[in-house]
Design a protein around this motif. Structure first.
Motif, PDB file in Angstrom:
ATOM      1  N   TYR A   1       0.824  -1.221   0.000  1.00 39.32           N
ATOM      2  CA  TYR A   1       0.000   0.000   0.000  1.00 39.32           C
ATOM      3  C   TYR A   1       0.859   1.273   0.000  1.00 39.32           C
ATOM      4  O   TYR A   1       1.754   1.426   0.809  1.00 39.32           O
ATOM      5  CB  TYR A   1      -0.927  -0.014   1.217  1.00 39.32           C
ATOM      6  CG  TYR A   1      -1.787   1.210   1.371  1.00 39.32           C
ATOM      7  CD1 TYR A   1      -2.784   1.504   0.438  1.00 39.32           C
ATOM      8  CD2 TYR A   1      -1.622   2.072   2.444  1.00 39.32           C
ATOM      9  CE1 TYR A   1      -3.588   2.627   0.580  1.00 39.32           C
ATOM     10  CE2 TYR A   1      -2.418   3.189   2.604  1.00 39.32           C
ATOM     11  CZ  TYR A   1      -3.398   3.461   1.667  1.00 39.32           C
ATOM     12  OH  TYR A   1      -4.184   4.575   1.814  1.00 39.32           O
ATOM     13  N   ARG A   2       0.548   2.178  -0.904  1.00 35.42           N
ATOM     14  CA  ARG A   2       1.212   3.490  -0.934  1.00 35.42           C
ATOM     15  C   ARG A   2       0.145   4.563  -0.885  1.00 35.42           C
ATOM     16  O   ARG A   2      -0.606   4.744  -1.850  1.00 35.42           O
ATOM     17  CB  ARG A   2       2.022   3.656  -2.212  1.00 35.42           C
ATOM     18  CG  ARG A   2       3.356   2.934  -2.197  1.00 35.42           C
ATOM     19  CD  ARG A   2       4.184   3.391  -3.375  1.00 35.42           C
ATOM     20  NE  ARG A   2       5.034   4.506  -3.012  1.00 35.42           N
ATOM     21  CZ  ARG A   2       6.308   4.362  -2.661  1.00 35.42           C
ATOM     22  NH1 ARG A   2       6.857   3.181  -2.612  1.00 35.42           N
ATOM     23  NH2 ARG A   2       7.026   5.423  -2.361  1.00 35.42           N
ATOM     24  N   PRO A   3       0.049   5.284   0.214  1.00 37.22           N
ATOM     25  CA  PRO A   3      -0.991   6.313   0.337  1.00 37.22           C
ATOM     26  C   PRO A   3      -0.876   7.365  -0.764  1.00 37.22           C
ATOM     27  O   PRO A   3       0.224   7.634  -1.262  1.00 37.22           O
ATOM     28  CB  PRO A   3      -0.716   6.945   1.692  1.00 37.22           C
ATOM     29  CG  PRO A   3       0.055   5.926   2.443  1.00 37.22           C
ATOM     30  CD  PRO A   3       0.865   5.186   1.419  1.00 37.22           C
ATOM     31  N   VAL A   4      -2.011   7.949  -1.126  1.00 29.13           N
ATOM     32  CA  VAL A   4      -1.985   9.022  -2.128  1.00 29.13           C
ATOM     33  C   VAL A   4      -2.059  10.387  -1.436  1.00 29.13           C
ATOM     34  O   VAL A   4      -2.242  11.412  -2.073  1.00 29.13           O
ATOM     35  CB  VAL A   4      -3.128   8.866  -3.157  1.00 29.13           C
ATOM     36  CG1 VAL A   4      -2.875   7.645  -4.040  1.00 29.13           C
ATOM     37  CG2 VAL A   4      -4.484   8.748  -2.472  1.00 29.13           C
TER      38      VAL A   4
ATOM     39  N   ARG B   1     -10.845  -2.682  -2.502  1.00 30.43           N
ATOM     40  CA  ARG B   1     -10.474  -1.324  -2.932  1.00 30.43           C
ATOM     41  C   ARG B   1      -8.982  -1.016  -2.826  1.00 30.43           C
ATOM     42  O   ARG B   1      -8.438  -0.263  -3.601  1.00 30.43           O
ATOM     43  CB  ARG B   1     -11.286  -0.302  -2.147  1.00 30.43           C
ATOM     44  CG  ARG B   1     -12.748  -0.347  -2.512  1.00 30.43           C
ATOM     45  CD  ARG B   1     -13.597   0.230  -1.423  1.00 30.43           C
ATOM     46  NE  ARG B   1     -13.426  -0.547  -0.193  1.00 30.43           N
ATOM     47  CZ  ARG B   1     -13.642  -0.051   1.012  1.00 30.43           C
ATOM     48  NH1 ARG B   1     -13.995   1.194   1.151  1.00 30.43           N
ATOM     49  NH2 ARG B   1     -13.474  -0.814   2.076  1.00 30.43           N
ATOM     50  N   TYR B   2      -8.344  -1.580  -1.814  1.00 30.12           N
ATOM     51  CA  TYR B   2      -6.893  -1.368  -1.681  1.00 30.12           C
ATOM     52  C   TYR B   2      -6.308  -2.473  -0.838  1.00 30.12           C
ATOM     53  O   TYR B   2      -7.035  -3.170  -0.136  1.00 30.12           O
ATOM     54  CB  TYR B   2      -6.568   0.012  -1.083  1.00 30.12           C
ATOM     55  CG  TYR B   2      -7.362   0.373   0.142  1.00 30.12           C
ATOM     56  CD1 TYR B   2      -8.476   1.189   0.030  1.00 30.12           C
ATOM     57  CD2 TYR B   2      -7.011  -0.099   1.395  1.00 30.12           C
ATOM     58  CE1 TYR B   2      -9.223   1.527   1.138  1.00 30.12           C
ATOM     59  CE2 TYR B   2      -7.748   0.239   2.515  1.00 30.12           C
ATOM     60  CZ  TYR B   2      -8.858   1.056   2.380  1.00 30.12           C
ATOM     61  OH  TYR B   2      -9.598   1.378   3.485  1.00 30.12           O
ATOM     62  N   GLY B   3      -5.012  -2.611  -0.909  1.00 25.40           N
ATOM     63  CA  GLY B   3      -4.330  -3.614  -0.096  1.00 25.40           C
ATOM     64  C   GLY B   3      -4.366  -4.992  -0.736  1.00 25.40           C
ATOM     65  O   GLY B   3      -4.659  -5.167  -1.908  1.00 25.40           O
TER      66      GLY B   3
END
Lengths: 474, 96
Positions: A93-96, A323-325
């Motif tokens: 995961y890379r936060p935006v 959605r993520y991860g």
């Protein structure tokens, strides 16, 4: 350890630069990789930030945190680094976006050196629950550094940062600070923005600060605090003025509440001895000690574990593999993607807490557990109000023992939960609390002592802590 | 009254978690102990105590109804495990 004030003095004298200091730190981190305290290190970006700090110093227009090398716990969102929460679930995961505290670090000139290891999703008290391997104690690799902010504590204790950020839901900043012999500060609830902090238990979570000393802690707090519209629970207060008021309690007459004998009797002999020595030092310096009446202390840990796990089960419901991860591989049509993803993505302690939280919130059990815990939380809060109507602060050990060995409590969740005995009540009441180093125990490991005071009296807490740290060091 | 095994199985289903038999066995023992331990709260007379839900009781803050900066579609999908143009891609959910 590396004092920010020493670095600033050396740079002012012209004997070094922040760029050189940052390069030294990067080399030191590399040499002690076995501590496993960093999950990612920003070599190039840190050097660029250090050069910018040097330029602003040369122009005599420094920002509040210019030159301060800071490590950040890996549950605080950072646009330029992965943010894994030490979980397979967020491994890629890379936060935006940046967390508000991270944005403010950068805006004030701090050098972000990297992201630190932790117990998965901040659940744990030993640094053993990371999907990327345990963090080692800097003094002895057979011992835990404490948790959950294990890497952030070790980074400061090993001199690999001037300060670091952690998160404290039930003691996750103060407990590792005590184990590693540094300052660990949990501000009042709402005083530092939680925007961008991956939520564990929203009504208890608070971003916290590690540093070797109080002035560095206060400098960082003044720069990072202040209202944030992105966090609905952010207190609508101006930033703290902790540096300006650091000496306010230097000579004031003080009344300090202390714990009655029956509450501290289960502490290890090493911790008890240091606590008593500290009380002697305080009395010798004219500080009035008052035996506090602590209501509902048996309810501290049970109340905490009901509320924290209930909130965690709800917060961690978002990890659905959509959605993520992480997403598990689906092999046949009957597989439930959500169950497979969560079962493979979470570690055992996280699953244990989701299960407990789901249970206490489930139909038929809500009133027996969750509602009762909220009522007990009121008793605990009111108990503190009573203490602080009579005393300026409460003084107590941070932890019942010094650092323990790896594996010692891993299979006994209740024993592990009890290592948070002295820290969870401050989260339940929302009050500010700080652990300061109080010397070493007979076994050679550091002991931390804790100060707690009224909600939003963060400046008072830091000023008293500054005075106490000097007393305990002299 | 459910036994611990039944509780663990039901709660696992509610939590969208599955466990191996070995994990279940460890879990049941630990879960029973933890539940017993947290019942300490029962020792306090709480009948007349108002539950405490929030430490900071802020008024809901309001802002002017103007669009603020928000994520682009690409940013929102940047961490998706699988995507298809502007959508999250998921396994089929309707059975044959």
């Amino acid at each position: 350890m590396r004092l920010f004030s020493d670095s600033c003095t050396a740079v002012n004298k012209g004997t070094t630069t922040f760029t050189t200091i940052t390069q030294d730190i990067l080399r030191d981190i590399d040499q002690r990789q076995s501590l496993n305290h960093f999950l990612s290190v920003g070599k190039d970006s840190a050097i660029v930030q250090a050069q910018q700090s040097d330029e602003r110093y040369a122009e005599e227009k420094p920002l509040a945190l210019d030159g301060m090398v800071v490590a950040v716990k890996d549950n605080l969102s950072t646009r330029n680094f992965p943010t894994t929460c030490a979980s397979k679930m967020l491994g890629e995961y890379r936060p935006v976006y940046d967390a508000t505290v991270v944005e403010r670090l950068a805006a004030h000139g701090a050098i972000i050196i990297g992201k630190t290891n932790m117990d998965e999703f901040a659940m744990g008290s030993s640094g053993e629950n990371s999907a990327f391997g345990k963090t080692l104690h800097p003094l002895n690799g057979d011992y835990v550094p404490g948790g959950s902010s294990s890497g952030s504590a070790v980074a400061v204790a090993a001199g690999h940062a001037h300060a670091s950020l952690g998160s404290d839901t039930g003691g996750s900043v103060r407990q590792p600070a005590a184990f590693c012999g540094i300052v660990g500060y949990k501000p009042s609830y709402g005083r530092l923005s939680r925007y961008g902090l991956v939520a564990f238990a929203s009504s208890l979570d608070q971003v916290g600060i590690f540093a070797p000393d109080i002035p560095t802690t206060a400098t960082m707090m003044d720069a990072l605090s202040g209202h944030d519209a992105n966090d609905a629970t952010s207190a609508n207060l101006a930033p703290t003025q902790a540096m300006a008021t650091l000496d306010e309690y230097a000579n004031k007459s003080l009344t300090i509440a202390v714990l009655p004998e029956e509450i501290i009797k289960d502490c290890s002999p090493e911790v008890l001895e240091v606590y008593k020595q500290c009380l002697d030092i305080l009395q010798d310096n004219g500080i009035t000690l008052l035996q506090a009446q602590i209501p509902a202390n048996d309810a501290w840990i049970p109340t905490y574990y009901v509320l924290a796990t209930a909130e965690a089960s709800s917060n961690l419901a978002r990890f659905d593999g959509i959605r993520y991860g992480f997403r598990a591989e689906i092999n046949n049509d009957d597989d439930d993607i959500m169950t497979l993803t969560r079962s493979q993505g979470f570690g055992m302690e996280v699953k244990r807490r989701i299960m407990l939280g789901t249970y206490v919130l489930s139909a038929g059990h809500y009133d027996a557990y969750y509602k009762k815990a909220q009522q007990a939380r009121r008793l605990i809060y009111d108990g503190y109000e009573h203490i602080f109507s009579q005393a300026d602060a409460l003084f107590l050990p941070t932890t019942p023992t010094t650092a323990f060995k790896f594996g010692e409590k891993l299979n006994d969740p209740i024993a592990m939960y009890l290592s948070d005995y002295f820290t969870v009540s401050a989260n339940l009441a929302g009050i500010p609390a700080i652990s300061i180093p109080a010397g070493n125990a007979a076994n050679g490991f550091p002991v931390g002592m804790q100060l707690q005071t009224s909600l939003f009296q963060d400046e008072r807490l830091l000023s008293i802590a500054h005075r106490f740290q000097q007393l305990f060091q002299s | 009254m459910e036994n611990t095994q039944q509780i663990v199985e039901r709660v696992a289903e509610l939590s969208r978690l599955s466990f191996s038999e070995h994990e279940k066995n460890i879990f049941e023992v630990q879960f029973g102990k933890i539940l017993h331990y947290i019942q300490t709260i029962e020792n306090y007379d709480l009948a007349a105590v108002e539950p405490l839900t929030h430490i900071v009781t802020n008024q809901s803050s309001q802002r002017d109804d103007v669009p603020a900066e928000c994520l682009t579609v690409d940013e929102a999908l940047a961490n998706a495990p699988k995507r298809n143009e502007t959508f999250f891609k998921v396994p089929k959910v309707l059975q044959k």
